[in-house]
Design a protein around this motif. Structure first.
Motif, PDB file in Angstrom:
ATOM      1  N   UNK A  46      40.555  -2.781 -84.852  1.00 16.06           N
ATOM      2  CA  UNK A  46      41.582  -2.346 -83.911  1.00 16.06           C
ATOM      3  C   UNK A  46      40.936  -1.932 -82.595  1.00 16.06           C
ATOM      4  N   UNK A  47      41.623  -2.239 -81.507  1.00 17.37           N
ATOM      5  CA  UNK A  47      41.240  -1.803 -80.169  1.00 17.37           C
ATOM      6  C   UNK A  47      42.270  -0.774 -79.725  1.00 17.37           C
ATOM      7  N   UNK A  48      41.803   0.379 -79.244  1.00 18.84           N
ATOM      8  CA  UNK A  48      42.684   1.481 -78.859  1.00 18.84           C
ATOM      9  C   UNK A  48      42.454   1.782 -77.385  1.00 18.84           C
ATOM     10  N   UNK A  49      43.311   1.240 -76.495  1.00 13.83           N
ATOM     11  CA  UNK A  49      43.141   1.531 -75.065  1.00 13.83           C
ATOM     12  C   UNK A  49      43.824   2.843 -74.696  1.00 13.83           C
ATOM     13  N   UNK A  50      43.191   3.619 -73.864  1.00 14.99           N
ATOM     14  CA  UNK A  50      43.804   4.822 -73.279  1.00 14.99           C
ATOM     15  C   UNK A  50      43.417   4.787 -71.798  1.00 14.99           C
ATOM     16  N   UNK A  51      44.129   3.970 -71.029  1.00 11.64           N
ATOM     17  CA  UNK A  51      43.687   3.586 -69.688  1.00 11.64           C
ATOM     18  C   UNK A  51      44.895   3.397 -68.772  1.00 11.64           C
ATOM     19  N   UNK A  52      45.502   4.491 -68.340  1.00 12.19           N
ATOM     20  CA  UNK A  52      46.678   4.395 -67.481  1.00 12.19           C
ATOM     21  C   UNK A  52      46.341   3.727 -66.154  1.00 12.19           C
ATOM     22  N   UNK A  53      47.196   2.767 -65.770  1.00 16.75           N
ATOM     23  CA  UNK A  53      47.018   1.966 -64.553  1.00 16.75           C
ATOM     24  C   UNK A  53      45.700   1.194 -64.632  1.00 16.75           C
ATOM     25  N   UNK A  54      44.990   1.014 -63.541  1.00 12.70           N
ATOM     26  CA  UNK A  54      43.739   0.274 -63.561  1.00 12.70           C
ATOM     27  C   UNK A  54      43.957  -1.233 -63.582  1.00 12.70           C
ATOM     28  N   UNK A  55      42.853  -1.956 -63.658  1.00 17.25           N
ATOM     29  CA  UNK A  55      42.885  -3.419 -63.681  1.00 17.25           C
ATOM     30  C   UNK A  55      41.807  -3.950 -64.610  1.00 17.25           C
ATOM     31  N   UNK A  85      45.880  -3.865 -81.924  1.00 17.42           N
ATOM     32  CA  UNK A  85      45.821  -3.063 -80.700  1.00 17.42           C
ATOM     33  C   UNK A  85      46.840  -1.947 -80.847  1.00 17.42           C
ATOM     34  N   UNK A  86      46.452  -0.735 -80.497  1.00 19.91           N
ATOM     35  CA  UNK A  86      47.307   0.429 -80.732  1.00 19.91           C
ATOM     36  C   UNK A  86      47.074   1.469 -79.655  1.00 19.91           C
ATOM     37  N   UNK A  87      48.147   2.137 -79.231  1.00 18.44           N
ATOM     38  CA  UNK A  87      47.981   3.156 -78.204  1.00 18.44           C
ATOM     39  C   UNK A  87      49.236   3.963 -77.981  1.00 18.44           C
ATOM     40  N   UNK A  88      49.153   4.824 -76.965  1.00 18.60           N
ATOM     41  CA  UNK A  88      50.212   5.793 -76.725  1.00 18.60           C
ATOM     42  C   UNK A  88      50.554   5.873 -75.241  1.00 18.60           C
ATOM     43  N   UNK A  89      51.767   6.352 -74.983  1.00 18.63           N
ATOM     44  CA  UNK A  89      52.205   6.817 -73.675  1.00 18.63           C
ATOM     45  C   UNK A  89      51.748   5.852 -72.569  1.00 18.63           C
ATOM     46  N   UNK A  90      51.345   6.383 -71.411  1.00 16.10           N
ATOM     47  CA  UNK A  90      50.914   5.534 -70.316  1.00 16.10           C
ATOM     48  C   UNK A  90      49.555   4.903 -70.529  1.00 16.10           C
ATOM     49  N   UNK A  91      48.810   5.414 -71.528  1.00 11.51           N
ATOM     50  CA  UNK A  91      47.484   4.876 -71.788  1.00 11.51           C
ATOM     51  C   UNK A  91      47.494   3.451 -72.299  1.00 11.51           C
ATOM     52  N   UNK A  92      48.653   3.020 -72.851  1.00  8.96           N
ATOM     53  CA  UNK A  92      48.744   1.624 -73.273  1.00  8.96           C
ATOM     54  C   UNK A  92      49.881   0.887 -72.581  1.00  8.96           C
ATOM     55  N   UNK A  93      51.008   1.552 -72.357  1.00 11.45           N
ATOM     56  CA  UNK A  93      52.161   0.846 -71.789  1.00 11.45           C
ATOM     57  C   UNK A  93      52.504   1.273 -70.363  1.00 11.45           C
ATOM     58  N   UNK A  94      51.531   1.848 -69.665  1.00 11.55           N
ATOM     59  CA  UNK A  94      51.564   1.900 -68.203  1.00 11.55           C
ATOM     60  C   UNK A  94      50.165   1.580 -67.700  1.00 11.55           C
ATOM     61  N   UNK A  95      49.569   0.584 -68.337  1.00 11.88           N
ATOM     62  CA  UNK A  95      48.213   0.150 -68.008  1.00 11.88           C
ATOM     63  C   UNK A  95      48.252  -1.259 -67.438  1.00 11.88           C
ATOM     64  N   UNK A 125      49.140  -2.780 -64.657  1.00 11.08           N
ATOM     65  CA  UNK A 125      50.519  -3.085 -64.259  1.00 11.08           C
ATOM     66  C   UNK A 125      50.721  -4.501 -63.742  1.00 11.08           C
ATOM     67  N   UNK A 126      49.689  -5.080 -63.158  1.00 16.27           N
ATOM     68  CA  UNK A 126      49.839  -6.413 -62.603  1.00 16.27           C
ATOM     69  C   UNK A 126      49.761  -7.529 -63.629  1.00 16.27           C
ATOM     70  N   UNK A 127      49.461  -7.192 -64.868  1.00 19.05           N
ATOM     71  CA  UNK A 127      49.272  -8.205 -65.906  1.00 19.05           C
ATOM     72  C   UNK A 127      50.529  -8.272 -66.778  1.00 19.05           C
ATOM     73  N   UNK A 128      51.425  -9.198 -66.460  1.00 12.59           N
ATOM     74  CA  UNK A 128      52.701  -9.284 -67.163  1.00 12.59           C
ATOM     75  C   UNK A 128      52.529  -9.740 -68.608  1.00 12.59           C
ATOM     76  N   UNK A 141      56.100  -3.433 -74.102  1.00 11.70           N
ATOM     77  CA  UNK A 141      56.876  -2.624 -73.172  1.00 11.70           C
ATOM     78  C   UNK A 141      56.078  -2.196 -71.960  1.00 11.70           C
ATOM     79  N   UNK A 142      56.816  -1.696 -70.952  1.00  8.81           N
ATOM     80  CA  UNK A 142      56.206  -1.201 -69.722  1.00  8.81           C
ATOM     81  C   UNK A 142      56.985   0.011 -69.229  1.00  8.81           C
ATOM     82  N   UNK A 143      56.272   1.078 -68.942  1.00  4.78           N
ATOM     83  CA  UNK A 143      56.861   2.296 -68.387  1.00  4.78           C
ATOM     84  C   UNK A 143      57.587   2.012 -67.075  1.00  4.78           C
ATOM     85  N   UNK A 144      58.767   2.642 -66.915  1.00  2.00           N
ATOM     86  CA  UNK A 144      59.526   2.559 -65.664  1.00  2.00           C
ATOM     87  C   UNK A 144      59.620   3.924 -65.000  1.00  2.00           C
ATOM     88  N   UNK A 145      60.027   4.949 -65.763  1.00  2.00           N
ATOM     89  CA  UNK A 145      60.253   6.272 -65.176  1.00  2.00           C
ATOM     90  C   UNK A 145      60.337   7.289 -66.306  1.00  2.00           C
TER      91      UNK A 145
END
Length: 216
Positions: free
Chosen positions: A53-62, A81-91, A93-96, A104-108
């Motif tokens: 498993x890969x666990x990203x915790x990387x808000x935003x970035x490229x 692949x597993x993660x939480x909050x913005x560390x996985x689903x607000x990471x 952002x330019x990679x659709x 999913x992708x964070x909106x607000x």
């Protein structure tokens, strides 16, 4: 289980203390963990495929093109692949396509830090087996999500009357995907130990295992 934790990006989501906590918990369960403050491990596809498993915790970035291509190939080949909050689903952002992989992708988060209720809607999954509905205090994520996700928990949003998924699983090729929108800060996992236990279950599930003792 062999896990790779990648932490970095925006510091506002406590990537260092949160991933240290995950590392301690996984090692206590006798799992092998590599925790790195870099995306460089994504540059070696052969090595990536040795992890469960890969666990990203990387808000935003490229990510570079090579890093993304290798991550995509590794997960499709069967690495979770597993993660939480913005560390996985607000990471990243330019990679659709990354967003399609994670589901999913964070909106607000209307209302900021607030009290809200999380309803467990699927108690047949190993991640949420035995969990009851619970109250939580954090950002209540409003997200764009894949309707094919297997939603395990959700929340009602007063802002517009919608129901938003909070925890889900899905697949990407042969790889298992786990996500929880909870965990804005490391303190939350201390305040809500059941959420920490559920999250560790999710990390282990994405690696292809079970964590039946995590709630004890």
């Amino acid at each position: 289980m062999k896990a790779l934790i990648l932490w970095g990006g925006w510091d506002g989501h406590d990537p260092d203390p949160i991933t240290k906590l995950f590392e301690r918990k996984l090692k206590a369960l006798k799992h092998e963990v590599t925790r790195v403050n870099s995306l460089k491990p994504l540059e070696n596809l052969k090595e990536l495929k040795t992890y469960d498993v890969i666990i990203p915790c990387w808000t935003m970035g490229e990510m570079t093109d090579k890093q993304w291509t290798n991550l995509d190939k590794a997960v499709k080949s069967g690495v979770g692949i597993a993660g939480i909050h913005g560390g996985m689903c607000d990471a990243f952002r330019g990679n659709l396509t990354y967003q399609m992989m994670t589901g999913g992708q964070f909106v607000d988060h209307p209302g900021g830090i607030m009290d809200y209720r999380v309803n467990v809607v699927d108690r047949t999954h190993p991640v949420t087996d035995g969990m009851d509905n619970f109250c939580y205090k954090s950002e209540q994520y409003y997200m764009l999500v894949n309707p094919a996700n297997r939603v395990l928990a959700e929340t009602a949003v007063d802002f517009d009357g919608s129901t938003q998924p909070v925890v889900w699983t899905k697949s990407w090729g042969k790889g298992r995907v786990f996500y929880s929108a909870l965990g804005h800060s490391a303190q939350e996992f201390k305040d809500f130990p059941k959420v920490l236990a559920m999250t560790i279950r999710g990390l282990v599930w994405a690696a292809g295992g079970r964590c039946d003792g995590c709630y004890k």
